[in-house]
Design a protein around this motif. Structure first.
Motif, PDB file in Angstrom:
ATOM      1  N   ILE A  17      33.635 -40.690   5.235  1.00  0.00           N
ATOM      2  CA  ILE A  17      32.705 -40.338   6.319  1.00  0.00           C
ATOM      3  C   ILE A  17      33.290 -40.733   7.667  1.00  0.00           C
ATOM      4  O   ILE A  17      33.235 -39.955   8.625  1.00  0.00           O
ATOM      5  CB  ILE A  17      31.326 -40.988   6.083  1.00  0.00           C
ATOM      6  N   THR A  61      29.266 -46.409   9.304  1.00  0.00           N
ATOM      7  CA  THR A  61      29.120 -45.208   8.475  1.00  0.00           C
ATOM      8  C   THR A  61      27.812 -44.500   8.783  1.00  0.00           C
ATOM      9  O   THR A  61      27.777 -43.269   8.862  1.00  0.00           O
ATOM     10  CB  THR A  61      29.203 -45.575   6.982  1.00  0.00           C
ATOM     11  N   SER A  65      27.723 -40.825  10.352  1.00  0.00           N
ATOM     12  CA  SER A  65      26.955 -39.782   9.667  1.00  0.00           C
ATOM     13  C   SER A  65      25.993 -39.094  10.627  1.00  0.00           C
ATOM     14  O   SER A  65      25.883 -37.860  10.648  1.00  0.00           O
ATOM     15  CB  SER A  65      26.172 -40.366   8.498  1.00  0.00           C
ATOM     16  N   ILE A  90      20.793 -38.785   3.789  1.00  0.00           N
ATOM     17  CA  ILE A  90      22.050 -39.534   3.890  1.00  0.00           C
ATOM     18  C   ILE A  90      21.827 -41.036   4.013  1.00  0.00           C
ATOM     19  O   ILE A  90      22.517 -41.827   3.371  1.00  0.00           O
ATOM     20  CB  ILE A  90      22.883 -39.019   5.085  1.00  0.00           C
TER      21      ILE A  90
END
Length: 192
Positions: A17, A61, A65, A90
């Protein structure tokens, strides 16, 4: 070494990611220094996961995202509700992956990850209508995520003295982020 190999597939998700987000926003960075800084930050994320320091990779992360979702929303002609659905999916996934890796000090209850995903996605949807760039929206949403995530962690630990420090840090972060956004996007408002 064996324990690292067992959790490697989960750790690689954090790396992938971050690498994809780095590649996507590479051309939109203003200078070579910013590009080098982003590469160094990606290296810090990899080293942190290898050394079992997961707080920075988890927050980064989530930030990356949300950045990818916001960049996709700007480039496509879809409704922001799709971004909300993606963030709702997510965020708990990233939280549960960090739980699978085995970092108990970062954990909140599983049901709280779903609530956190919903609140952060709604905040991102609200910021979508502000006249700022996708990066600024991501920065605001990242502050909302960090504030709520830390609040849930402090509540789990029942450390009441930490509430004051948490709210002072979050207030400072909000002042800096909103001040940066005003300074960068609305310079006529910052002239005295």
């Amino acid at each position: 070494m064996l324990s690292f190999l067992r959790r490697t597939p989960s750790v690689i998700v954090f790396w992938v990611i971050s690498a994809v987000a780095t590649a996507v926003i590479w051309n939109s960075l203003p200078s070579l220094g910013a590009q080098i800084g982003l590469i160094l930050f990606f290296g810090v994320i990899v080293l942190a996961t290898l050394n079992k320091f997961m707080e920075l990779p988890l927050v980064a992360t989530v930030f990356f995202s949300i950045l990818l979702v916001n960049d996709w929303l700007v480039g496509s002609r879809v409704s922001p509700i799709f971004g909300t659905f993606i963030i709702v999916a997510i965020l708990p996934t990233i939280g549960l992956l960090s739980e699978i890796i085995g970092y108990e000090e970062l954990q909140i209850r599983r049901a709280h990850w779903a609530l956190l995903g919903l609140l952060v996605a709604e905040a991102n949807s609200l910021f979508y209508y502000w006249p700022v760039s996708f990066f600024n929206r991501t920065l605001l949403t990242g502050v909302v995520f960090y504030a709520l995530w830390q609040l849930l962690r402090i509540n789990e630990e029942r450390a009441h003295l930490s509430y004051l420090a948490h709210f002072a840090f979050v207030a400072l972060a909000v002042i800096l982020v909103v001040g940066f956004i005003l300074w960068a996007n609305f310079p006529q408002l910052t002239v005295f």
